[in-house]
Design a protein around this motif. Structure first.
Motif, PDB file in Angstrom:
ATOM      1  N   SER A 130       0.821  -1.213   0.000  1.00 22.49           N
ATOM      2  CA  SER A 130       0.000   0.000   0.000  1.00 22.49           C
ATOM      3  C   SER A 130       0.853   1.259   0.000  1.00 22.49           C
ATOM      4  CB  SER A 130      -0.918   0.007   1.225  1.00 22.49           C
ATOM      5  OG  SER A 130      -0.169   0.104   2.424  1.00 22.49           O
ATOM      6  N   GLY A 189      -5.232   0.902  -1.425  1.00 23.58           N
ATOM      7  CA  GLY A 189      -6.322   0.411  -0.580  1.00 23.58           C
ATOM      8  C   GLY A 189      -6.294  -1.095  -0.431  1.00 23.58           C
ATOM      9  N   THR A 199      -6.024  -3.312   1.894  1.00 29.72           N
ATOM     10  CA  THR A 199      -6.803  -4.035   2.906  1.00 29.72           C
ATOM     11  C   THR A 199      -8.298  -4.050   2.602  1.00 29.72           C
ATOM     12  OG1 THR A 199      -6.971  -2.059   4.299  1.00 29.72           O
ATOM     13  CG2 THR A 199      -5.109  -3.533   4.709  1.00 29.72           C
ATOM     14  N   GLU A 200      -8.723  -3.241   1.642  1.00 30.90           N
ATOM     15  CA  GLU A 200     -10.140  -3.213   1.264  1.00 30.90           C
ATOM     16  C   GLU A 200     -10.390  -3.936  -0.057  1.00 30.90           C
ATOM     17  OE1 GLU A 200     -12.435  -2.113   3.263  1.00 30.90           O
ATOM     18  OE2 GLU A 200     -10.866  -1.591   4.709  1.00 30.90           O
ATOM     19  N   GLN A 201      -9.356  -4.492  -0.642  1.00 28.84           N
ATOM     20  CA  GLN A 201      -9.490  -5.178  -1.922  1.00 28.84           C
ATOM     21  C   GLN A 201      -9.812  -6.658  -1.710  1.00 28.84           C
ATOM     22  OE1 GLN A 201      -5.816  -4.423  -4.006  1.00 28.84           O
ATOM     23  NE2 GLN A 201      -6.154  -2.217  -4.103  1.00 28.84           N
ATOM     24  N   ARG A 231     -10.973  -9.559   3.015  1.00 32.77           N
ATOM     25  CA  ARG A 231     -11.167  -8.392   3.874  1.00 32.77           C
ATOM     26  C   ARG A 231     -11.258  -8.795   5.350  1.00 32.77           C
ATOM     27  NH1 ARG A 231     -14.664  -7.189  -0.371  1.00 32.77           N
ATOM     28  NH2 ARG A 231     -16.502  -7.636   0.926  1.00 32.77           N
ATOM     29  N   GLU A 232     -11.879  -9.954   5.607  1.00 30.44           N
ATOM     30  CA  GLU A 232     -11.951 -10.439   6.993  1.00 30.44           C
ATOM     31  C   GLU A 232     -10.563 -10.770   7.527  1.00 30.44           C
ATOM     32  OE1 GLU A 232     -14.803 -11.330   9.433  1.00 30.44           O
ATOM     33  OE2 GLU A 232     -14.903  -9.433   8.329  1.00 30.44           O
ATOM     34  N   HIS A 263     -14.842 -11.103   0.432  1.00 32.12           N
ATOM     35  CA  HIS A 263     -15.152 -10.988   1.863  1.00 32.12           C
ATOM     36  C   HIS A 263     -14.103 -11.695   2.716  1.00 32.12           C
ATOM     37  CE1 HIS A 263     -17.493 -10.866   5.576  1.00 32.12           C
ATOM     38  NE2 HIS A 263     -17.307 -12.175   5.689  1.00 32.12           N
ATOM     39  N   TRP A 272      -7.736  -9.326   6.679  1.00 27.55           N
ATOM     40  CA  TRP A 272      -7.093  -8.057   7.010  1.00 27.55           C
ATOM     41  C   TRP A 272      -7.686  -7.454   8.281  1.00 27.55           C
ATOM     42  CZ3 TRP A 272      -2.605  -6.924   5.316  1.00 27.55           C
ATOM     43  CH2 TRP A 272      -2.205  -7.207   4.004  1.00 27.55           C
ATOM     44  N   ARG A 273      -9.012  -7.559   8.442  1.00 28.00           N
ATOM     45  CA  ARG A 273      -9.663  -6.953   9.608  1.00 28.00           C
ATOM     46  C   ARG A 273      -9.153  -7.569  10.909  1.00 28.00           C
ATOM     47  NH1 ARG A 273     -14.249  -7.651  12.809  1.00 28.00           N
ATOM     48  NH2 ARG A 273     -14.908  -9.559  11.733  1.00 28.00           N
ATOM     49  N   THR A 304      -5.534  -6.641  11.517  1.00 28.16           N
ATOM     50  CA  THR A 304      -5.477  -5.253  11.987  1.00 28.16           C
ATOM     51  C   THR A 304      -5.768  -5.173  13.480  1.00 28.16           C
ATOM     52  OG1 THR A 304      -6.100  -4.355   9.834  1.00 28.16           O
ATOM     53  CG2 THR A 304      -6.496  -2.956  11.741  1.00 28.16           C
TER      54      THR A 304
END
Length: 237
Positions: free
Chosen positions: A187, A204, A206-208, A214-215, A211, A217-218, A221
């Protein structure tokens, strides 16, 4: 920028070591799960080219339904870290993920030199776009009807990393990658000559993805935030 590259290359090495160990233990009572967690630290290194040394502790997990589920694994580790921080504070101690009390790692750099500080967390996984680790490991031992045989050295791996400067990296280890393809998506720039006016398609990161991506990365994080908040508390700005 040098730290980002050093972390990326270290992650690749750890992922390869993870693969070799998982292949050796496959089918035994000590079989490894497909995911591992990595913690990165730096310490002053005046004799090093960039003035620092990179240290990495990691945790491998035995194969189990829990360790196969990466979001669940990361959520459980986050809860354990929060509990360890609170319990140590109540006992008048300051908890550290490398120990000596309630260590969260079981390999790599288990102790740190003075003045080392936390710079990021990551995941090594043996799942790839070629398939899940359990499927790939079985295929190595049961070659297709074509008779073509592959070894663990032919398999891909990947890592996901978050650094305290806000960098997110997806690192693919591909033994058959074309020359010049390092498999690193970041990034933030890895090239010191990067022009700030250029578009970075991975800004972006972590938003790519879907689902599941993204989970992943969430939850990474959340774990990274716990470590950053706790280990950087009281450090000079």
């Amino acid at each position: 920028m040098d730290l980002r590259r050093q972390v990326a290359y270290r992650s690749k090495r750890l992922n390869h070591g993870h693969l070799v160990e998982a292949d050796l233990r496959y089918g035994t009572r000590e079989a490894l799960g497909p995911h591992a967690v990595m913690l990165f630290f730096t310490s002053p290194g005046p004799s090093e080219p960039h003035g620092y040394r990179l240290h990495t502790g990691y945790r491998l997990f035995l194969a189990s339904p829990e360790s196969d589920d990466l979001p669940r694994l990361l959520a459980d580790l986050t809860a354990v870290a929060e509990s360890n921080i609170a319990r140590s504070a109540a006992a008048g101690r300051r908890w550290h993920p490398l120990g000596p009390h309630a260590a969260m790692v079981n390999g790599g750099d288990m102790t740190l030199p003075p003045h080392a500080h936390y710079v990021g967390a990551g995941v090594s996984t043996l799942d790839s776009d070629d398939g899940r680790w359990d499927q790939l490991a079985r295929s190595l031992r049961n070659p297709a009807a074509t008779g073509l045989r592959r070894s663990a050295w032919d398999l891909k791996g990947q890592c996901f990393v978050l650094l305290v400067d806000g960098t997110a990296m997806h690192i693919e280890r591909n033994p058959h990658a074309r020359l010049g393809d390092d498999g690193i998506r970041s990034s933030k720039p890895l090239d010191p000559n990067w022009n700030t006016c250029w578009h970075n398609p991975n800004a972006g990161l972590t938003e790519q993805g879907d689902h599941t991506a993204r989970e992943r990365w969430r939850h990474l994080t959340a774990l990274h935030t716990i470590f950053t908040t706790h280990l950087h508390a009281g450090r000079p700005a």
